[in-house]
Design a protein around this motif. Structure first.
Motif, PDB file in Angstrom:
ATOM      1  N   ILE A  77      46.874  40.760  59.595  1.00  0.00           N
ATOM      2  CA  ILE A  77      46.671  39.982  60.824  1.00  0.00           C
ATOM      3  C   ILE A  77      48.044  39.593  61.367  1.00  0.00           C
ATOM      4  CG2 ILE A  77      45.661  37.893  61.847  1.00  0.00           C
ATOM      5  CD1 ILE A  77      43.534  39.835  60.863  1.00  0.00           C
ATOM      6  N   THR A  78      48.252  39.824  62.655  1.00  0.00           N
ATOM      7  CA  THR A  78      49.553  39.493  63.237  1.00  0.00           C
ATOM      8  C   THR A  78      49.765  37.984  63.283  1.00  0.00           C
ATOM      9  OG1 THR A  78      48.646  39.441  65.486  1.00  0.00           O
ATOM     10  CG2 THR A  78      49.607  41.531  64.733  1.00  0.00           C
ATOM     11  N   GLN A  79      51.023  37.575  63.145  1.00  0.00           N
ATOM     12  CA  GLN A  79      51.412  36.199  63.441  1.00  0.00           C
ATOM     13  C   GLN A  79      51.793  36.125  64.917  1.00  0.00           C
ATOM     14  OE1 GLN A  79      54.528  35.680  60.379  1.00  0.00           O
ATOM     15  NE2 GLN A  79      53.240  34.023  59.603  1.00  0.00           N
ATOM     16  N   SER A  80      52.384  37.211  65.401  1.00  0.00           N
ATOM     17  CA  SER A  80      52.748  37.321  66.814  1.00  0.00           C
ATOM     18  C   SER A  80      52.838  38.805  67.165  1.00  0.00           C
ATOM     19  CB  SER A  80      54.083  36.622  67.087  1.00  0.00           C
ATOM     20  OG  SER A  80      55.123  37.249  66.362  1.00  0.00           O
ATOM     21  N   TYR A  81      52.773  39.081  68.476  1.00  0.00           N
ATOM     22  CA  TYR A  81      52.926  40.466  68.934  1.00  0.00           C
ATOM     23  C   TYR A  81      53.401  40.478  70.386  1.00  0.00           C
ATOM     24  CZ  TYR A  81      48.435  40.019  71.365  1.00  0.00           C
ATOM     25  OH  TYR A  81      47.426  39.622  72.205  1.00  0.00           O
ATOM     26  N   SER A  82      53.946  41.611  70.775  1.00  0.00           N
ATOM     27  CA  SER A  82      54.413  41.803  72.155  1.00  0.00           C
ATOM     28  C   SER A  82      54.425  43.294  72.450  1.00  0.00           C
ATOM     29  CB  SER A  82      55.824  41.230  72.319  1.00  0.00           C
ATOM     30  OG  SER A  82      56.768  42.083  71.686  1.00  0.00           O
ATOM     31  N   GLY A  83      54.898  43.654  73.632  1.00  0.00           N
ATOM     32  CA  GLY A  83      55.029  45.060  73.973  1.00  0.00           C
ATOM     33  C   GLY A  83      56.086  45.769  73.146  1.00  0.00           C
ATOM     34  N   SER A  84      56.941  44.981  72.479  1.00  0.00           N
ATOM     35  CA  SER A  84      58.028  45.547  71.668  1.00  0.00           C
ATOM     36  C   SER A  84      57.650  45.766  70.215  1.00  0.00           C
ATOM     37  CB  SER A  84      59.247  44.620  71.670  1.00  0.00           C
ATOM     38  OG  SER A  84      59.641  44.305  72.955  1.00  0.00           O
ATOM     39  N   GLY A  85      56.813  44.889  69.682  1.00  0.00           N
ATOM     40  CA  GLY A  85      56.514  44.975  68.257  1.00  0.00           C
ATOM     41  C   GLY A  85      55.611  43.842  67.810  1.00  0.00           C
ATOM     42  N   CYS A  86      55.545  43.656  66.494  1.00  0.00           N
ATOM     43  CA  CYS A  86      54.680  42.617  65.948  1.00  0.00           C
ATOM     44  C   CYS A  86      55.269  42.051  64.656  1.00  0.00           C
ATOM     45  CB  CYS A  86      53.275  43.165  65.691  1.00  0.00           C
ATOM     46  SG  CYS A  86      53.229  44.478  64.466  1.00  0.00           S
ATOM     47  N   CYS A  87      54.724  40.925  64.256  1.00  0.00           N
ATOM     48  CA  CYS A  87      55.136  40.257  63.029  1.00  0.00           C
ATOM     49  C   CYS A  87      53.863  39.920  62.248  1.00  0.00           C
ATOM     50  CB  CYS A  87      55.909  38.982  63.407  1.00  0.00           C
ATOM     51  SG  CYS A  87      56.405  37.992  61.989  1.00  0.00           S
ATOM     52  N   TYR A  88      53.869  40.192  60.936  1.00  0.00           N
ATOM     53  CA  TYR A  88      52.684  39.925  60.128  1.00  0.00           C
ATOM     54  C   TYR A  88      53.108  39.598  58.693  1.00  0.00           C
ATOM     55  CZ  TYR A  88      53.251  44.652  58.242  1.00  0.00           C
ATOM     56  OH  TYR A  88      53.751  45.776  57.622  1.00  0.00           O
ATOM     57  N   LEU A  89      52.175  39.058  57.913  1.00  0.00           N
ATOM     58  CA  LEU A  89      52.427  38.747  56.502  1.00  0.00           C
ATOM     59  C   LEU A  89      51.754  39.794  55.622  1.00  0.00           C
ATOM     60  CD1 LEU A  89      51.881  34.867  56.351  1.00  0.00           C
ATOM     61  CD2 LEU A  89      54.057  36.088  56.302  1.00  0.00           C
ATOM     62  N   ALA A  90      52.458  40.213  54.567  1.00  0.00           N
ATOM     63  CA  ALA A  90      51.921  41.219  53.644  1.00  0.00           C
ATOM     64  C   ALA A  90      52.191  40.804  52.207  1.00  0.00           C
ATOM     65  CB  ALA A  90      52.554  42.572  53.924  1.00  0.00           C
ATOM     66  N   ASP A  91      51.450  41.384  51.280  1.00  0.00           N
ATOM     67  CA  ASP A  91      51.627  41.074  49.851  1.00  0.00           C
ATOM     68  C   ASP A  91      52.827  41.784  49.252  1.00  0.00           C
ATOM     69  OD1 ASP A  91      49.420  39.358  49.684  1.00  0.00           O
ATOM     70  OD2 ASP A  91      48.050  41.047  49.402  1.00  0.00           O
ATOM     71  N   SER A  92      53.212  42.914  49.847  1.00  0.00           N
ATOM     72  CA  SER A  92      54.349  43.655  49.293  1.00  0.00           C
ATOM     73  C   SER A  92      55.383  43.929  50.379  1.00  0.00           C
ATOM     74  CB  SER A  92      53.880  44.962  48.656  1.00  0.00           C
ATOM     75  OG  SER A  92      53.088  45.684  49.552  1.00  0.00           O
ATOM     76  N   ALA A  93      56.612  44.119  49.947  1.00  0.00           N
ATOM     77  CA  ALA A  93      57.733  44.283  50.876  1.00  0.00           C
ATOM     78  C   ALA A  93      57.840  45.710  51.394  1.00  0.00           C
ATOM     79  CB  ALA A  93      59.028  43.890  50.176  1.00  0.00           C
TER      80      ALA A  93
END
Length: 199
Positions: A105-121
């Motif tokens: 699930i995204t924390q934020s998004y835009s036309g450029s990209g997105c940010c999300y949380l994951a269990d692994s790097a």
């Protein structure tokens, strides 16, 4: 499409306004260089192409009605109801493309990209396949990205991805969805302020 440096990715990530909102996405790391635009076009699953076509047909049909005068409103309502039925069906078909094993699930998004949380790097510059499922039957986007950053946040990893290989019409779709979400958030804040001042 050539892969970008971290500096170029960081600059690209800032190109569009970002909205803080959670939408479903699939991110799958790829063990290959960033695909070309031709490879992207060949790889986009049919339901994603169909969603894009339906969105553009709906908006062009409604624009044409403006020239009809009095009957336009009734006809527009009818067409919007038909479009809603198609949207619901398309939403169901697109959901079949959502892979639970790579869902975030995204924390934020835009036309450029997105940010999300994951269990692994994931490593910076890692090439990834992205499926973005927009809210309110606004469609879905299939594209390729590169990891800009991966930082540990508590037990999770906060990952920022730049959409490095994306069709322009899909980028516009994400921008419209983010602006729509932003206006909803601003409206909610205005209503909350009004409630506080009236109580």
């Amino acid at each position: 499409m050539s892969e970008l440096t971290l500096q170029q990715l960081a600059e690209t990530y800032q190109d569009y306004f970002s909205v803080e909102h959670g939408i479903s996405l699939n991110v799958r790391p790829l063990d290959r260089p960033l695909p070309s635009t031709d490879e992207l076009a060949a790889a986009i699953p049919a339901p994603f192409l169909m969603a894009s076509d339906v969105n553009s047909l709906n908006s062009s049909a409604l624009r044409s009605l403006n020239r009809l005068g009095e009957l336009a409103e009734e006809l527009a309502n009818y067409l919007q109801q038909q479009a809603r039925k198609v949207d619901l069906l398309l939403h169901y078909v697109l959901r079949q493309q959502d892979d639970e094993s790579t869902r975030y699930i995204t924390q934020s998004y835009s036309g450029s990209g997105c940010c999300y949380l994951a269990d692994s790097a994931l490593s910076p510059l890692q090439v990834v396949e992205v499926k973005l499922f927009l809210d309110n039957n606004d469609g879905a986007v299939f594209c390729y990205g590169q990891v800009l950053s991966c930082e540990q946040v508590a037990e999770k990893w906060q990952i920022k991805v730049v959409f490095s290989c994306i069709r322009e019409e899909d980028r516009e779709l994400i921008v419209r969805a983010s602006l729509h979400q932003q206006s909803k958030l601003l409206k909610q804040k205005a209503e909350q302020r009004q409630q506080h001042t009236s109580s």
